[in-house]
Design a protein around this motif. Structure first.
Motif, mmCIF file in Angstrom:
data_model
loop_
_atom_site.group_PDB
_atom_site.id
_atom_site.type_symbol
_atom_site.label_atom_id
_atom_site.label_comp_id
_atom_site.label_asym_id
_atom_site.label_seq_id
_atom_site.Cartn_x
_atom_site.Cartn_y
_atom_site.Cartn_z
ATOM 1 N N GLN A 1 0.628 -1.059 -0.050
ATOM 2 C CA GLN A 1 -0.089 0.008 0.063
ATOM 3 C C GLN A 1 0.936 1.310 -0.117
ATOM 4 O OE1 GLN A 1 -2.743 -0.032 3.003
ATOM 5 N NE2 GLN A 1 -3.048 2.152 2.895
ATOM 6 N N PHE A 2 0.469 2.210 -0.644
ATOM 7 C CA PHE A 2 1.036 3.344 -0.710
ATOM 8 C C PHE A 2 0.375 4.567 -0.720
ATOM 9 C CE2 PHE A 2 3.040 7.162 -2.761
ATOM 10 C CZ PHE A 2 4.339 7.291 -2.117
ATOM 11 N N PRO A 3 0.382 5.471 0.407
ATOM 12 C CA PRO A 3 1.683 5.424 1.453
ATOM 13 C C PRO A 3 1.197 4.602 2.409
ATOM 14 C CG PRO A 3 0.075 7.420 1.783
ATOM 15 C CD PRO A 3 -0.413 6.632 0.609
ATOM 16 N N GLY A 4 1.982 4.049 3.287
ATOM 17 C CA GLY A 4 2.088 3.370 4.476
ATOM 18 C C GLY A 4 2.619 2.073 4.594
ATOM 19 N N GLY A 5 2.751 1.399 3.333
ATOM 20 C CA GLY A 5 3.309 -0.005 3.292
ATOM 21 C C GLY A 5 4.805 -0.113 3.318
ATOM 22 N N PRO A 6 5.428 -0.975 3.673
ATOM 23 C CA PRO A 6 6.951 -0.869 3.619
ATOM 24 C C PRO A 6 7.820 -1.071 2.315
ATOM 25 C CG PRO A 6 6.072 -2.993 4.634
ATOM 26 C CD PRO A 6 5.145 -2.250 4.546
ATOM 27 N N LEU A 7 6.765 -1.756 1.372
ATOM 28 C CA LEU A 7 7.545 -2.283 0.348
ATOM 29 C C LEU A 7 7.439 -1.206 -0.946
ATOM 30 C CD1 LEU A 7 6.555 -6.013 0.294
ATOM 31 C CD2 LEU A 7 8.789 -5.064 1.199
ATOM 32 N N PRO A 8 6.489 -0.413 -1.279
ATOM 33 C CA PRO A 8 6.470 0.096 -2.486
ATOM 34 C C PRO A 8 7.512 1.281 -2.722
ATOM 35 C CG PRO A 8 4.923 1.283 -0.894
ATOM 36 C CD PRO A 8 5.388 0.130 -0.342
ATOM 37 N N ALA A 9 8.417 1.739 -1.736
ATOM 38 C CA ALA A 9 9.463 2.677 -2.202
ATOM 39 C C ALA A 9 10.881 1.856 -2.485
ATOM 40 C CB ALA A 9 9.815 3.646 -1.049
#
Length: 67
Positions: free
Chosen positions: A52-60
């Motif tokens: 999830q973007f924003p908030g999840g640890p993986l998208p960036a």
């Protein structure tokens, strides 16, 4: 996905998740055919939160699988 799947001697990582086993199988196979390394994050209730973007640890993250 707009970058070359090959990077620094490895393959870029793509995450995917879903609740439909057949659909996940097809998406996983497509990821392989495109030349990326796939990581199945499980059902949407789990994987959806992780990407999830924003908030999840993986998208960036820009991860590369070596070996």
């Amino acid at each position: 996905m707009n970058r070359d799947p090959g990077a620094e001697g490895g393959r870029r990582v793509l995450f995917y998740s879903g609740d439909d086993a057949q659909a996940k199988s097809e998406v996983g196979a497509l990821i392989d055919r495109l030349g990326f390394f796939r990581i199945d994050l499980g059902p949407l209730a789990v994987g959806g939160r992780l990407v999830q973007f924003p908030g999840g640890p993986l998208p960036a993250l820009n991860l590369v699988k070596f070996g």
